[in-house]
Design a protein around this motif. Structure first.
Motif, PDB file in Angstrom:
ATOM      1  N   LEU A 115       0.815  -1.217   0.000  1.00  0.00           N
ATOM      2  CA  LEU A 115       0.000   0.000   0.000  1.00  0.00           C
ATOM      3  C   LEU A 115       0.844   1.260   0.000  1.00  0.00           C
ATOM      4  O   LEU A 115       0.471   2.260  -0.599  1.00  0.00           O
ATOM      5  CB  LEU A 115      -0.905   0.032   1.235  1.00  0.00           C
ATOM      6  N   ASP A 118       2.525   2.080  -3.425  1.00  0.00           N
ATOM      7  CA  ASP A 118       1.605   2.734  -4.348  1.00  0.00           C
ATOM      8  C   ASP A 118       1.162   4.044  -3.699  1.00  0.00           C
ATOM      9  O   ASP A 118       0.302   4.062  -2.831  1.00  0.00           O
ATOM     10  CB  ASP A 118       0.409   1.809  -4.587  1.00  0.00           C
ATOM     11  N   MET A 121      -2.650   4.751  -3.428  1.00  0.00           N
ATOM     12  CA  MET A 121      -3.381   4.008  -2.400  1.00  0.00           C
ATOM     13  C   MET A 121      -3.076   4.585  -1.019  1.00  0.00           C
ATOM     14  O   MET A 121      -3.970   4.785  -0.202  1.00  0.00           O
ATOM     15  CB  MET A 121      -3.000   2.524  -2.430  1.00  0.00           C
ATOM     16  N   ARG A 124      -4.979   7.723  -0.470  1.00  0.00           N
ATOM     17  CA  ARG A 124      -6.414   7.521  -0.256  1.00  0.00           C
ATOM     18  C   ARG A 124      -6.684   7.162   1.201  1.00  0.00           C
ATOM     19  O   ARG A 124      -7.642   7.634   1.804  1.00  0.00           O
ATOM     20  CB  ARG A 124      -6.919   6.396  -1.157  1.00  0.00           C
ATOM     21  N   ILE A 125      -5.814   6.326   1.761  1.00  0.00           N
ATOM     22  CA  ILE A 125      -6.007   5.924   3.160  1.00  0.00           C
ATOM     23  C   ILE A 125      -5.782   7.120   4.087  1.00  0.00           C
ATOM     24  O   ILE A 125      -6.516   7.335   5.038  1.00  0.00           O
ATOM     25  CB  ILE A 125      -5.088   4.739   3.500  1.00  0.00           C
ATOM     26  N   SER A 128      -8.848   9.445   3.794  1.00  0.00           N
ATOM     27  CA  SER A 128     -10.020   8.883   4.480  1.00  0.00           C
ATOM     28  C   SER A 128      -9.916   9.055   5.990  1.00  0.00           C
ATOM     29  O   SER A 128     -10.920   9.031   6.680  1.00  0.00           O
ATOM     30  CB  SER A 128     -10.154   7.388   4.188  1.00  0.00           C
ATOM     31  N   ASN A 129      -8.694   9.164   6.487  1.00  0.00           N
ATOM     32  CA  ASN A 129      -8.499   9.338   7.926  1.00  0.00           C
ATOM     33  C   ASN A 129      -8.200  10.782   8.293  1.00  0.00           C
ATOM     34  O   ASN A 129      -7.674  11.068   9.364  1.00  0.00           O
ATOM     35  CB  ASN A 129      -7.400   8.402   8.421  1.00  0.00           C
ATOM     36  N   MET A 284      -0.991   2.831   9.193  1.00  0.00           N
ATOM     37  CA  MET A 284      -0.491   2.005   8.103  1.00  0.00           C
ATOM     38  C   MET A 284       0.042   0.659   8.591  1.00  0.00           C
ATOM     39  O   MET A 284       0.604  -0.099   7.818  1.00  0.00           O
ATOM     40  CB  MET A 284       0.635   2.738   7.374  1.00  0.00           C
TER      41      MET A 284
END
Lengths: 357, 339
Positions: A115, A118, A121, A124-125, A128-129, A284
């Protein structure tokens, strides 16, 4: 080799990627040279600490490599594979295979490596947080036309990076662009050269700060932060750490982008950065050692620009220097990584993997 | 063409308590059915050789020895959070192409938190959630909620009591998940509407949505919670008193059907699923669909009585079991030819 001996020494297999030596075409040849020095050093450090150590390289024969690990009665794998066959996209495959063999290893697991490699990706995480990271778009194919719709609301200057690399690979002064025309040229050049998508990010002109963290979740130690001193750079250059500036010691760019540790920060900003870095480390699922890269805006607002689980463990690399500044000498740093990984393997308060058989 | 079928087979004897533990692994019947489908191929595919390779720690040697042209991957893997990534990771290392998603997608989809983060980023509806590692972090959670293990597939770890209405029940269920499954618990907003599962076949713009399956929660015994739980699967559904819980195609008004299909296509694409996937969907109290989870390695029990949803959806579309399996393989072959 590596038979569990009667003294009950812990058997540690130090594994690394040998393959980047063969092809001179890849830019990361330098990264290989680092690794071979690192292997020797880590071997000697671990041997001095009375571990039973044996290095294993992944050559072209994966089966042979796995056989060696399996037959070695390994108690712990010290995972120094930043790539496989010189391909960084396969970094995550090693922990996945070690998981299948149910062998404990140092550093982060497969999904964390996959993750964070990339950048799309990972971002995006973060988003979102509700963790700040520069706005971005990803281009999977070369761009045919050039109009404003391609950047879709992003603000210049923009920085263009390969989607799937670490270690400044593919970064040069040309990576920062100020017009649509430059953007198209650079995105297309990158996709054609690196054979992978390009990520285009809003460029934050400000301090670039590295936050190294060691330990397991909720027992982390944040080491001394470092940053790049850009003051020696020519005035019209963009303040970035390029590939050449990071690795080619003889280059002017290398001399002009010197890492500094420790650094000066207002107390409030320091605390804010520390909290964000820890939050990212936990979010992560980073393990044992990692480095969170942050850019500060002019108003001292931190933006996370990269997450590096398993960063370089060379003696003169950032992590070791920060450790030293924090009072942790190199052998102790390596030993702490071993202990952190073993603590997890022994299930001391961590989620121990469930054995189904 | 030589096809390697990589699988994990259920042990011959499983105690009742362990049914749940091996829920994702395949029985010999399923493995043989898939092998036969691949062997027979479709009209005009020519002779194919199929080799069975169990995903154990001797798999590497077998793969190197057999050198399949492509692998049909149905292995769920053994240990840890990213277990479904293990087999594709090894195939990538050996440069053997395979059906289905890559290790990152399989890893994300097995981690419900990661899945929901990626979906939320793309504004794809998914119930609100929180992950917790102990019974002590339970402030500010609105009830009712569903408590699930964060790293399990299908409805593994979900029991009738997983739906909690009080603080006490919440704490009990979080502790059960953390202790029994050795992983954090996902606490998810409970959606009271209908539940569906949606089979997707193909890739990107050519991804085809098969007829939608409804899990008819009204068929559950009176007094039970409206969830497809361990009890619904293994206890209440007996051969002498079968639960008539699935309906395919689901009765849906055309507008809602399209909405669900579009949502699933979007989820399939943003998670970069390949070749096939089964997606669980639930409606909220306003009738709006939300993604619950994605299964990029769907179960394919061949016997219609076993109520396996992917084959059920295919049958309803007039696609036989063999056609369905070959369609997955062909999607992969087409995709590999394009790259």
């Amino acid at each position: 080799m590596g038979k569990k001996d009667k003294t009950n020494k812990l058997n540690i297999a130090v594994i690394y990627d040998y393959a980047c030596t063969c092809e001179g075409s890849r830019e990361n040849l330098t990264a290989y040279q680092d690794i071979s020095k690192q292997i020797e050093l880590i071997n000697s450090v671990l041997s001095d600490m009375d571990y039973s150590v044996f290095p294993i390289s992944i050559g072209s024969d994966v089966v042979c490599f796995l056989q060696t690990i399996r037959d070695g009665k390994v108690d712990l794998v010290f995972n120094l594979c930043e790539s496989v066959f010189g391909e960084s996209t396969k970094e995550m495959n090693i922990p996945a295979m070690l998981d299948l063999l149910n062998l404990p290893y140092t550093g982060s697991g497969a999904l964390t490596l996959g993750l964070t490699l990339d950048k799309g990706m990972a971002k995006r995480i973060l988003v979102s947080n509700k963790i700040k990271t520069p706005e971005c778009r990803i281009f999977y194919k070369e761009i045919g036309k050039s109009d404003d719709s391609i950047i879709d609301g992003l603000k210049f200057p923009l920085i263009i990076k390969p989607l799937l690399e670490h270690g400044s690979l593919g970064i040069s002064q040309k990576s920062v662009v100020t017009s649509g025309k430059q953007l198209v040229a650079q995105v297309n050049a990158l996709i054609s050269k690196h054979k992978q998508p390009a990520i285009v990010e809003e460029f934050i002109a400000g301090r670039e700060i590295y936050v190294p963290i060691i330990g397991n979740k909720n027992e982390e130690v944040v080491l001394a932060m470092s940053e790049i001193d850009f003051t020696q750079m020519p005035k019209d250059n963009f303040q970035i750490l390029s590939y050449i500036g990071k690795w080619e010691t003889e280059s002017a760019e290398y001399q002009e982008t010197v890492p500094v540790c420790p650094i000066d920060l207002p107390r409030e900003t320091y605390n804010e950065i520390k909290d964000i870095a820890l939050k990212v480390f936990r979010l992560m699922d980073c393990r044992d050692y990692a480095r969170i890269d942050i850019r500060l805006t002019e108003d001292n607002i931190p933006y996370v620009i990269d997450v590096n689980p398993n960063p370089c463990l060379d003696e003169d690399a950032g992590l070791a220097i920060s450790a030293k500044v924090s009072g942790i000498e190199y052998p102790e740093l390596i030993n702490r990584i071993v202990h952190s990984a073993m603590g997890r393997a022994n299930g001391n308060g961590y989620y121990k993997t469930k054995i189904l058989t | 063409m030589k096809i390697g079928l990589v699988f994990n087979q259920k042990p011959k004897k499983i105690s009742h308590e362990n049914i749940d533990m091996y829920a994702e692994w395949d029985g010999p019947e399923t493995i043989n059915a898939v092998a036969n489908a691949l062997k027979n191929g479709l009209n005009g595919t020519g002779r194919r050789e199929v080799v069975l390779i169990e995903a154990d720690n001797k798999m590497f040697n077998k793969l190197v020895k057999e050198k399949p042209d492509i692998v049909f991957n149905m292995a769920e893997g053994f240990y840890g959070a990213s277990r479904e990534s293990q087999v594709p990771a090894i195939l990538d290392m050996l440069n053997i192409p395979y059906t289905g998603s890559d290790p990152v997608t399989l890893g994300i989809c097995l981690d419900k938190q990661r899945t929901k983060e990626i979906l939320s980023f793309h504004n794809i509806s998914t119930p609100k959630f929180l992950t917790v590692s102990s019974g002590k972090e339970l402030e500010n959670i609105s009830l009712p909620a569903v408590v699930k293990p964060v790293w399990e597939g299908s409805s593994k770890g979900i029991i009738n009591n997983s739906l909690v209405r009080t603080k006490k029940e919440l704490r009990e269920q979080v502790e059960r998940v953390v202790n029994d499954y050795n992983q954090p618990a996902l606490v998810e907003e409970f959606l009271e509407g209908r539940e569906f599962t949606v089979a997707v076949l193909g890739n990107e713009d050519n991804a085809r949505i098969l007829p939608i399956v409804e899990i008819k929660l009204d068929e559950l015994p009176p007094g039970s919670n409206k969830m497809y739980s361990y009890e619904a699967k293994w206890v209440w559904d007996t051969s002498d008193k079968p639960l008539n819980i699935f309906e395919c195609p689901a009765r849906l008004n055309p507008k809602l059907k399209i909405k669900i299909e579009d949502l699933c296509k979007k989820a399939f694409n943003v998670l970069r699923c390949r070749d096939w996937c089964r997606i669980d969907v639930r409606l909220d109290k306003n009738g709006e669909p939300h993604i619950i989870e994605l299964n990029p390695l769907p179960g394919v029990l061949p016997n219609p009585e076993d109520n396996s949803c992917f084959p059920k959806a295919a049958r309803s579309a007039g696609i036989s079991y063999d056609e369905m399996i070959n369609s997955v393989l062909n999607s992969a072959i087409k995709r590999l030819g394009e790259n």
